[in-house]
Design a protein around this motif. Structure first.
Motif, mmCIF file in Angstrom:
data_model
loop_
_atom_site.group_PDB
_atom_site.id
_atom_site.type_symbol
_atom_site.label_atom_id
_atom_site.label_comp_id
_atom_site.label_asym_id
_atom_site.label_seq_id
_atom_site.Cartn_x
_atom_site.Cartn_y
_atom_site.Cartn_z
ATOM 1 N N GLY A 20 0.831 -1.215 0.000
ATOM 2 C CA GLY A 20 0.000 0.000 0.000
ATOM 3 C C GLY A 20 0.863 1.262 0.000
ATOM 4 O O GLY A 20 0.590 2.224 -0.719
ATOM 5 N N VAL A 21 1.919 1.238 0.813
ATOM 6 C CA VAL A 21 2.810 2.411 0.894
ATOM 7 C C VAL A 21 3.491 2.626 -0.461
ATOM 8 O O VAL A 21 3.522 3.749 -1.001
ATOM 9 N N ARG A 44 1.209 4.026 -3.071
ATOM 10 C CA ARG A 44 0.968 5.461 -2.857
ATOM 11 C C ARG A 44 2.176 6.290 -3.325
ATOM 12 O O ARG A 44 2.034 7.357 -3.919
ATOM 13 N N ILE A 45 3.370 5.786 -3.008
ATOM 14 C CA ILE A 45 4.586 6.519 -3.407
ATOM 15 C C ILE A 45 4.670 6.610 -4.936
ATOM 16 O O ILE A 45 4.937 7.675 -5.503
ATOM 17 N N GLY A 97 2.184 9.086 -6.160
ATOM 18 C CA GLY A 97 2.627 10.448 -5.806
ATOM 19 C C GLY A 97 3.709 10.936 -6.745
ATOM 20 O O GLY A 97 3.679 12.092 -7.192
ATOM 21 N N GLU A 98 4.653 10.075 -7.064
ATOM 22 C CA GLU A 98 5.752 10.479 -7.961
ATOM 23 C C GLU A 98 5.239 10.723 -9.371
ATOM 24 O O GLU A 98 5.665 11.649 -10.049
ATOM 25 N N GLU A 145 3.895 23.300 -6.258
ATOM 26 C CA GLU A 145 3.706 22.061 -5.519
ATOM 27 C C GLU A 145 4.849 21.780 -4.559
ATOM 28 O O GLU A 145 4.700 21.048 -3.596
ATOM 29 N N GLY A 184 -6.880 23.587 1.631
ATOM 30 C CA GLY A 184 -7.280 22.586 2.631
ATOM 31 C C GLY A 184 -6.134 21.818 3.241
ATOM 32 O O GLY A 184 -6.161 21.468 4.406
ATOM 33 N N THR A 185 -5.087 21.508 2.448
ATOM 34 C CA THR A 185 -4.008 20.687 2.973
ATOM 35 C C THR A 185 -2.831 21.532 3.461
ATOM 36 O O THR A 185 -1.793 20.999 3.815
ATOM 37 N N THR A 224 -1.550 25.617 9.047
ATOM 38 C CA THR A 224 -2.395 26.687 9.600
ATOM 39 C C THR A 224 -1.729 28.044 9.417
ATOM 40 O O THR A 224 -2.388 29.028 9.078
#
Lengths: 575, 178
Positions: A28-29, A32-33, A36-37, A49, A79-80, A83
């Protein structure tokens, strides 16, 4: 700690079913990587980005507008973001609304034309970005424009100015980030910054800005800093223009503005030294408004005389000759006698001394308050005293009557402090000085009552009133107050920085008021209670000035860091 | 240390930590995977050598906290719009977690849920995959001694919550501590 005990085993058994599957987890990791790449490679605007601040800023600023349409309209969402970055973005929104969007509207035709003629420019991208911005941020923009229109009409622009200043600093920080990433052209950044600085400078032109709060320097200086910053930033923006002829034309147009700013700032650098005061005192040869001019002159000249300097009184005495040879106005003679301008050899020329004497010393008036000014006899008393013609009994009687007058003074709204100073001076002159300790509470109460934190009539807050108790301060009232504080001390709770703040304005005054403010300031600084201004005071009272300097520097930095032209790689048809 | 080893070292304690923050076990797994990938993709922003477990641990925890927080916000927003689907997810997750649970195991899990936050975190991080105390400490950014102390306190609290008298050895340890 051992894991082999029974309880530990129970714990492991209880949680074991919840263990993640190691193979599935790692797969799974890695999945995702890989995704993402792949996404990062497809992105059209990698600088956005790469930085969380820039990606956040992109949701608050229409980036293609900064790039002259050379970047696709961003769809960045906040959103991401962290703060801190979001707070910065929201803080910058008013400035974006007013400086960037309004500036874009003002220069819109030019900008869209520029986007059309710039290679790789895309006016559609600009328009799309602007529309997207409006859809998301109209709720902030509309109140900002409303405030920009209605606050100046209302007359109080302090809050608007503070809000725009804070927001402008946030915008300048974001612009700096864009510039460093090469995501804004120098000309656009310079235009935005210049427009912002100009609006802030205009805001500061409001009648009440900086008038009813403590400041150590004239607040016009902040306005000058904005105008100077505007010129410098604009010049760098103009420098980014490609055509030399156009550049030179604009430089020439700027010359009158530079001269104007220099001329505006001249009074701010004008300081009044002890030598200037000395020169003024010696050169007094015209009393434009008669006794009123003499009154102000006497206040200034007393400081010069008491400072122990050698003064050539020939010109003031020559002017006094007009009074002595004319109708001998009592008020002018009062001021002249206080200063010691009338020499004993000239006493015989003074008329009406004998006529006034019975009115002052008649036993039937022994308990009646003697108004120093009302009786207009102060000069006569001083002459009699100088001639040694006042007996001890007469001086006692006189002191009693003046004290009675002081007793009823507190009900008087007119010239209260000036009358107290006059009475105290007269009592000293007849060698019956006032009991300072006994009178301190009453004088302190009078000082507090006359201290005005109200601005108006082209005067700032913090001075002491001359007339009614609901007015603003005057230089004459403040001079008297400082004189009283020298004798009775500073009343508890009276912040001397208010008085400093009031007197700072004197630099911009012309004529004798400039000198009166200067001598009052010098007297004030010599008070034992007047602690010197610390850097903390500067930070506290001149925060607007420092914020203005910071903003101008940030604008300059953002402008200089921005590339002169949009990067060619960003153009869609770079090949 | 390569990525595979880092995943092996921190997988259990990270899932346990996220579960201790209040995420369901299904969500904790997802968030942990997201956090590993995010931490790896943004490794250039990590201060220090990301291959060092002592550096990667706190970095991973920070990323996980942000991902968990953002996911929580997104969930709250989504819940406002679609209430029903969330219940389905919860229901789907329940059978996996409750499988083969005896009464004693359920009581123990309930007691773990009632532990104070710090104690619950170390229990889940340590016992989920029998992770070494040193690795738990690296992820939490505290010393191994501190983790041991929290584990010890957690076991005592659990014993109390389960209504059992502490074992003799436990009483002895307490006395020794005094």
């Amino acid at each position: 700690m051992s894991l082999n005990d029974a309880f530990g085993k129970e714990l492991r058994d209880a949680i074991r079913p919840l263990r993640p599957d190691p193979t599935g987890f790692e797969a799974g990791v890695r999945d995702r990587i890989a995704k993402g790449e792949a996404t990062a490679d497809d992105r059209q605007d990698p600088p956005l980005e790469r930085s969380s601040l820039l990606s956040t800023a992109a949701s608050f600023i229409p980036v293609p507008l900064l790039m002259g349409g050379k970047l696709a309209a961003t769809t960045a969402k906040s959103g991401t973001a962290s703060t801190g970055a979001k707070i910065l973005g929201y803080a910058a929104l008013p400035a974006v609304s007013v400086f960037l969007m309004l500036g874009a509207f003002v220069f819109s035709l030019l900008k869209i034309r520029a986007a059309k003629v710039t290679p790789g420019g895309d006016d559609e991208a600009v328009q799309l970005a602007v529309r997207a911005w409006w859809r998301r941020h109209w709720w902030m923009a509309i109140p900002c424009y409303a405030a920009l229109i209605f606050f100046p009409l209302w007359g109080d622009v302090r809050w608007l100015f503070t809000m725009l200043l804070v927001s402008a600093v946030a915008l300048a920080l974001l612009l700096t980030a864009f510039s460093r990433a090469g995501l804004a052209t120098r000309q656009v950044v310079a235009n935005t910054c210049s427009f912002g600085l100009m609006l802030l400078a205009i805001c500061l032109g409001g009648p009440r800005v900086g008038q009813d709060s403590i400041h150590l320097v004239d607040q016009k200086l902040v306005q000058i800093i904005f105008y100077a910053g505007l010129i410098v930033v604009s010049l760098f923006g103009v420098g980014a223009r490609v055509r030399a002829k156009e550049r030179i034309t604009i430089y020439v147009v700027y010359i009158p503005f530079v001269i104007l700013i220099g001329w505006m700032s001249l009074p701010l650098w004008q300081t009044t030294t002890a030598d200037d005061v000395h020169e003024f005192v010696e050169g007094f040869d015209e009393a434009e408004y008669g006794s009123a001019t003499w009154s102000t002159y006497a206040m200034i000249a007393r400081w010069a005389r008491e400072s122990g300097r050698e003064i050539d009184w020939s010109k003031p005495r020559a002017l006094l000759e007009e009074t002595l040879g004319g109708r001998q106005g009592a008020y002018t003679l009062n001021h002249a006698m206080r200063l010691g301008l009338i020499e004993p050899a000239s006493f015989h020329r003074l008329r009406g001394i004998e006529k006034r004497r019975p009115r002052i010393f008649d036993p039937k008036y022994a308990d009646r308050p003697l108004s120093v000014y009302g009786e207009q006899g102060e000069w006569a008393i001083r002459v009699l005293m100088a001639q040694g013609r006042l007996t001890v009994a007469e001086r006692d009687s006189l002191a009693h009557r003046v004290q009675r007058w002081l007793d009823v003074l507190e009900d008087d709204d007119h010239d209260l402090l000036q009358d107290i100073v006059g009475a105290i001076d007269l009592l000293r002159a007849i060698e019956r000085p006032i009991d300072v300790d006994a009178w301190r509470p009453r004088v302190h109460a009078a000082l507090k009552a006359c201290h005005s934190l109200k601005a108006g009539g082209f005067e700032v807050a913090g001075g002491f009133q001359t007339y009614d108790r609901d007015s603003w301060g005057s230089y004459e009232g403040t001079w008297c107050a400082v004189r009283l504080m020298k004798i009775f001390g500073v009343p508890e709770g009276l912040d001397l920085n208010w008085v400093r703040s009031f007197l700072r304005h004197g630099g911009r005054k012309s004529g004798d008021r400039r000198y009166l403010a200067a001598v009052t300031k010098m007297e004030l600084e010599s008070l034992p209670e007047a602690r010197s201004v610390t850097w903390l005071d500067w930070l506290r009272y001149e925060r607007t000035l420092f914020a203005a300097i910071l903003l101008v520097l940030l604008c300059l930095y953002a402008t200089l860091r921005a590339p002169k032209a949009a990067p060619a790689a960003a153009a869609p048809d770079a090949s | 240390m390569p990525l595979a080893e880092l995943i092996d070292t921190f997988r259990g304690p990270l899932v346990g930590l996220i579960a201790a923050w209040g995420a369901s076990w299904v969500d904790a797994n997802e968030i942990a995977q997201d956090s590993f990938s995010e931490a790896y993709l943004r490794r250039s922003a990590c201060r220090g050598d990301w291959r060092d477990p002592a550096v990667f641990g706190p970095w991973l925890r920070g990323v996980a906290r942000n991902v968990h927080r953002n996911r929580g916000r997104a969930d709250r927003r989504r819940r406002l719009r679609i209430v029903a689907s969330d219940k389905v997810v919860q229901a789907a997750a329940a059978p996996i977690e409750m499988a083969a649970a005896t009464e004693r195991v359920l009581a123990l899990r309930d007691a773990i849920e009632r532990l104070p936050a710090k104690q619950r975190a170390v229990v889940l991080m340590h016992y989920l995959e029998e992770t070494r105390v040193a690795d738990v400490a690296a992820l939490l950014g505290v010393t191994a001694k501190a983790v041991e102390g929290r584990l010890y306190q957690a076991r005592r609290t659990l014993t109390r919550l389960l209504g059992e008298a502490p074992a003799r050895t436990e009483v002895g340890r307490v006395l020794l501590c005094l």
